[in-house]
Design an enzyme around this catalytic site. Structure first.
Site, PDB file in Angstrom:
ATOM      1  N   LYS A  38     -48.888 -18.370 -48.530  1.00 22.08           N
ATOM      2  CA  LYS A  38     -48.066 -17.461 -49.326  1.00 22.08           C
ATOM      3  C   LYS A  38     -46.606 -17.461 -48.872  1.00 22.08           C
ATOM      4  O   LYS A  38     -45.695 -17.288 -49.673  1.00 22.08           O
ATOM      5  CB  LYS A  38     -48.634 -16.042 -49.282  1.00 22.08           C
ATOM      6  CG  LYS A  38     -47.973 -15.104 -50.271  1.00 22.08           C
ATOM      7  CD  LYS A  38     -48.820 -13.903 -50.597  1.00 22.08           C
ATOM      8  CE  LYS A  38     -48.952 -12.950 -49.459  1.00 22.08           C
ATOM      9  NZ  LYS A  38     -49.620 -11.690 -49.868  1.00 22.08           N
ATOM     10  N   ALA A  49     -51.145 -12.485 -33.151  1.00 18.79           N
ATOM     11  CA  ALA A  49     -52.243 -12.016 -32.307  1.00 18.79           C
ATOM     12  C   ALA A  49     -51.903 -12.259 -30.839  1.00 18.79           C
ATOM     13  O   ALA A  49     -51.615 -13.387 -30.438  1.00 18.79           O
ATOM     14  CB  ALA A  49     -53.537 -12.746 -32.678  1.00 18.79           C
ATOM     15  N   GLU A 125     -60.926  -6.690 -22.143  1.00 17.86           N
ATOM     16  CA  GLU A 125     -60.372  -5.755 -23.112  1.00 17.86           C
ATOM     17  C   GLU A 125     -61.388  -4.665 -23.417  1.00 17.86           C
ATOM     18  O   GLU A 125     -62.554  -4.745 -23.002  1.00 17.86           O
ATOM     19  CB  GLU A 125     -59.960  -6.495 -24.391  1.00 17.86           C
ATOM     20  CG  GLU A 125     -58.823  -7.490 -24.157  1.00 17.86           C
ATOM     21  CD  GLU A 125     -58.397  -8.217 -25.413  1.00 17.86           C
ATOM     22  OE1 GLU A 125     -59.137  -8.157 -26.421  1.00 17.86           O
ATOM     23  OE2 GLU A 125     -57.328  -8.852 -25.397  1.00 17.86           O
ATOM     24  N   ASP A 226     -55.124  -9.961 -50.832  1.00 15.01           N
ATOM     25  CA  ASP A 226     -55.165 -10.819 -52.016  1.00 15.01           C
ATOM     26  C   ASP A 226     -56.552 -11.436 -52.252  1.00 15.01           C
ATOM     27  O   ASP A 226     -57.068 -11.411 -53.376  1.00 15.01           O
ATOM     28  CB  ASP A 226     -54.130 -11.943 -51.898  1.00 15.01           C
ATOM     29  CG  ASP A 226     -52.722 -11.421 -51.686  1.00 15.01           C
ATOM     30  OD1 ASP A 226     -52.431 -10.299 -52.149  1.00 15.01           O
ATOM     31  OD2 ASP A 226     -51.913 -12.117 -51.060  1.00 15.01           O
ATOM     32  N   HIS A 247     -55.202  -0.135 -34.780  1.00 15.20           N
ATOM     33  CA  HIS A 247     -54.914  -0.502 -33.394  1.00 15.20           C
ATOM     34  C   HIS A 247     -54.265   0.700 -32.718  1.00 15.20           C
ATOM     35  O   HIS A 247     -53.319   1.279 -33.245  1.00 15.20           O
ATOM     36  CB  HIS A 247     -53.984  -1.712 -33.323  1.00 15.20           C
ATOM     37  CG  HIS A 247     -53.987  -2.365 -31.973  1.00 15.20           C
ATOM     38  ND1 HIS A 247     -53.380  -1.790 -30.874  1.00 15.20           N
ATOM     39  CD2 HIS A 247     -54.550  -3.505 -31.530  1.00 15.20           C
ATOM     40  CE1 HIS A 247     -53.561  -2.568 -29.822  1.00 15.20           C
ATOM     41  NE2 HIS A 247     -54.267  -3.623 -30.194  1.00 15.20           N
ATOM     42  N   ARG A 293     -61.683   0.587 -29.718  1.00 19.29           N
ATOM     43  CA  ARG A 293     -60.436   0.959 -30.374  1.00 19.29           C
ATOM     44  C   ARG A 293     -60.551   2.205 -31.244  1.00 19.29           C
ATOM     45  O   ARG A 293     -59.606   2.983 -31.331  1.00 19.29           O
ATOM     46  CB  ARG A 293     -59.927  -0.211 -31.218  1.00 19.29           C
ATOM     47  CG  ARG A 293     -59.412  -1.365 -30.382  1.00 19.29           C
ATOM     48  CD  ARG A 293     -58.994  -2.525 -31.252  1.00 19.29           C
ATOM     49  NE  ARG A 293     -58.449  -3.611 -30.440  1.00 19.29           N
ATOM     50  CZ  ARG A 293     -58.088  -4.795 -30.925  1.00 19.29           C
ATOM     51  NH1 ARG A 293     -58.232  -5.038 -32.216  1.00 19.29           N
ATOM     52  NH2 ARG A 293     -57.600  -5.730 -30.133  1.00 19.29           N
ATOM     53  N   HIS A 354     -54.676  -2.154 -38.545  1.00 21.87           N
ATOM     54  CA  HIS A 354     -54.651  -3.425 -37.831  1.00 21.87           C
ATOM     55  C   HIS A 354     -55.638  -4.457 -38.358  1.00 21.87           C
ATOM     56  O   HIS A 354     -55.318  -5.640 -38.420  1.00 21.87           O
ATOM     57  CB  HIS A 354     -54.934  -3.161 -36.351  1.00 21.87           C
ATOM     58  CG  HIS A 354     -54.941  -4.381 -35.482  1.00 21.87           C
ATOM     59  ND1 HIS A 354     -53.830  -5.192 -35.345  1.00 21.87           N
ATOM     60  CD2 HIS A 354     -55.913  -4.939 -34.723  1.00 21.87           C
ATOM     61  CE1 HIS A 354     -54.114  -6.187 -34.515  1.00 21.87           C
ATOM     62  NE2 HIS A 354     -55.376  -6.069 -34.141  1.00 21.87           N
ATOM     63  N   ARG A 389     -64.771  -3.571 -35.057  1.00 19.23           N
ATOM     64  CA  ARG A 389     -64.663  -4.902 -34.459  1.00 19.23           C
ATOM     65  C   ARG A 389     -64.397  -4.808 -32.963  1.00 19.23           C
ATOM     66  O   ARG A 389     -63.498  -4.090 -32.533  1.00 19.23           O
ATOM     67  CB  ARG A 389     -63.528  -5.683 -35.128  1.00 19.23           C
ATOM     68  CG  ARG A 389     -63.264  -7.045 -34.482  1.00 19.23           C
ATOM     69  CD  ARG A 389     -62.155  -7.775 -35.193  1.00 19.23           C
ATOM     70  NE  ARG A 389     -60.853  -7.136 -35.013  1.00 19.23           N
ATOM     71  CZ  ARG A 389     -60.030  -7.392 -34.001  1.00 19.23           C
ATOM     72  NH1 ARG A 389     -60.394  -8.222 -33.038  1.00 19.23           N
ATOM     73  NH2 ARG A 389     -58.857  -6.800 -33.935  1.00 19.23           N
TER      74      ARG A 389
END
Length: 538
Positions: A38, A49, A125, A226, A247, A293, A354, A389
């Site tokens: 795009k 990222a 993390e 999209d 996030h 998160r 996020h 996630r």
């Protein structure tokens, strides 16, 4: 008479992030590929990222542990078979990246040097029970994106088309509804401002998520849902759109546009503090700053509203300065531009939209409800993420499912002929818009009410208000779309308002709080929860 521009290829890949690039490279071994971007090739979520890619490389870690951590983060809505498939294929996907030239950080020896056989440096993390995040400093996505796009540009079988918006998929739905098959797509050339046609035997959506539907997001401008909107209009089922990951830590500064502060900061010991300097995460979860998160984002949201504060603070100043600068050079330099020295100053942060955990329903091969149409990466719902996630599983999903999709498409190539004649785009009955202010106004209204009513904390009344306003906008935008020639902002607005409706409908259907979806009118988890699946009208 206006000239009709038509392109043709074995496979059309829409999207140029990790998923699209990986799929294109795997398929180009024995077929012709058109890769549609795009914007410039690198302008997608992958490039920005920071954290890394999750995979089991430590001898003390196990695939079973990676699976378990993913299932826990997903709050009971992950598909265990999909999680296992992803974790089991993670290491080989990483090795493929390394063969492509991606340079992950390695451990230094006692002298500060890195030997040829040094182990990869693994970080940890939130939500992970072990160090299993491979990374390239704090710019892993950039390293992956730049490396793969260089490979793509060199490949003779891949034709890159930059600055093209996909408008809609072309399918046989009207002529043969029971055997709906994709035939290509109508696309808008942003340079010539003309609609062109791409004819293909297979089409893959790798368009990323839809976080631009919210007023505050960590995503680049192209993340406008999209692929999800196009697939829905073409007849695909959509699932779990109520699970939007916010996030917890984006830089709060008037001039900082969408700058995310990686989860790895907290993984390396950074604390979240109130404006008075006190920590608050231990009050919300025993894992404190390393909680998943959704928990961290809700805690920040709660403290900001309770205190009437514009932000909270992320503080890693208790770590040595050289350690901070070495591990987070991008963040260090970027914050310095705004007068913040992260080795001395706490960083002002707020949550921002996020990641889209739901999307176009796809199986382990990326196959959707439409024959020949595939969805991979953030645009897809596979069952991997469930209600939330796990950090650094996103780039991993792109790699694993792109390879799986490529293997299946290769097995089908000889069975599928090139589509026949496709009707050209007809814009003979439309005119140029003389009221662009309508788009700007609707754009602002949509993102604002989604943030206010369908954000981190929701209620039945907020969702009802959002649906009423969304319906009004849809009618106005569709009427506008029917009368005026397409433009970038109109196409994105049309897709975003469609995605907004899907998010609201999914959120209204879920009468519980789970993972990323928190409704104050239904604060408890249901004992019989399942994915939220929406079926388009025939």
């Amino acid at each position: 008479m206006k000239q009709v521009v038509e392109h043709q290829s074995d496979i059309l890949v829409i999207g140029s992030g990790a998923a699209g690039l990986t799929l294109a490279l795997h398929l180009a071994e024995n077929s012709k590929v058109i890769l549609l971007s795009k914007g410039p090739l690198s302008e997608g979520s992958t490039y920005y990222a920071q954290g890394g890619i999750a995979s089991v490389f430590d001898e003390e870690d196990t695939i079973e542990s990676h699976v378990s951590d993913t299932l826990v983060a997903g709050a009971g809505l992950c598909d265990p078979s999909v999680v296992s498939f992803t974790a089991e294929n993670a290491k080989s996907a990483i090795h493929w990246l390394i063969r492509c030239g991606v340079a992950f950080d390695k451990e230094e020896n006692k002298d500060g040097h890195i030997s040829a056989d040094a182990a990869y440096h693994l970080t940890r993390e939130g939500g992970h029970s072990h160090r299993r995040i491979l990374h390239a400093a704090d710019a892993t996505g950039k390293e992956v994106q730049v490396t793969l796009q260089e490979c793509v540009r060199r490949h003779p079988n891949i034709h890159v088309m930059e600055k093209y918006n996909a408008i809609d998929l072309i399918t046989t739905r009207r002529s043969n509804p029971p055997d709906n098959r994709v035939q290509g797509a109508y696309v808008w050339n942003r340079d010539s401002e003309q609609v062109e046609t791409i004819k293909a035997r297979f089409v893959a959506l790798a368009t990323g998520g839809s976080s631009k539907v919210y007023q505050y997001t960590s995503n680049p401008d192209v993340a406008s849902g999209d692929g999800i909107a196009m697939a829905w209009r073409a007849g695909c089922r959509i699932a779990n759109m109520e699970f939007n990951q916010f996030h917890p830590t984006c830089l709060y500064h008037a001039d900082a546009h969408n700058f995310l502060l990686t989860e790895a900061l907290r993984g390396e010991g950074a604390y979240l503090r109130r404006p008075d300097g006190s920590r608050f995460m231990p009050d919300f979860d025993e894992r404190a700053e390393l909680a998943p998160r959704d928990i961290v984002a809700r805690a920040i949201d709660f403290e900001m509203k309770r205190l009437g504060s514009d932000c909270v603070y992320l503080d890693i100043t208790h770590k040595p300065a050289d350690f901070i600068i070495k591990h987070f050079p991008t963040i260090y330099q970027r914050c310095l531009e705004f007068g913040i020295d992260i080795t001395k100053d706490p960083i002002p942060v707020v949550p921002a939209a996020h990641y889209t955990c739901g999307g176009v329903m796809a199986d382990l091969h990326g196959k959707t409800d439409i024959n020949g149409l595939y969805a991979i990466g953030e645009v897809a719902y596979t069952g991997l993420h469930g209600a939330n996630r796990l950090a650094s599983n996103s780039l991993l999903e792109c790699l694993v499912f792109a390879r799986a999709a490529s293997e299946y498409i290769k097995s089908q190539l000889h069975k599928v002929p090139m589509p026949g004649n496709i009707p050209p785009w007809d814009d003979s009955q439309v005119s140029n818009s003389d009221e662009e202010v309508v788009i700007a106004h609707n754009w602002h209204e949509l993102r604002l009410f989604m943030w206010d009513y369908v954000g981190i904390v929701r209620s039945d009344k907020r969702l009802e208000r959002a649906m009423r306003r969304c319906s009004m906008l849809q009618q106005e935008i569709e009427e506008y779309y029917q009368h005026f020639r397409v433009s970038n902002h109109l196409l994105e607005l049309r897709n975003l308002v469609q995605v907004a409706e899907l998010i609201i409908r999914c959120a209204m259907d879920r009468k519980e709080s789970r993972g990323l979806h928190y409704n104050i009118d239904h604060p408890n988890k249901s004992s019989h929860s399942k994915p939220t699946i929406l079926q388009p009208d025939p």
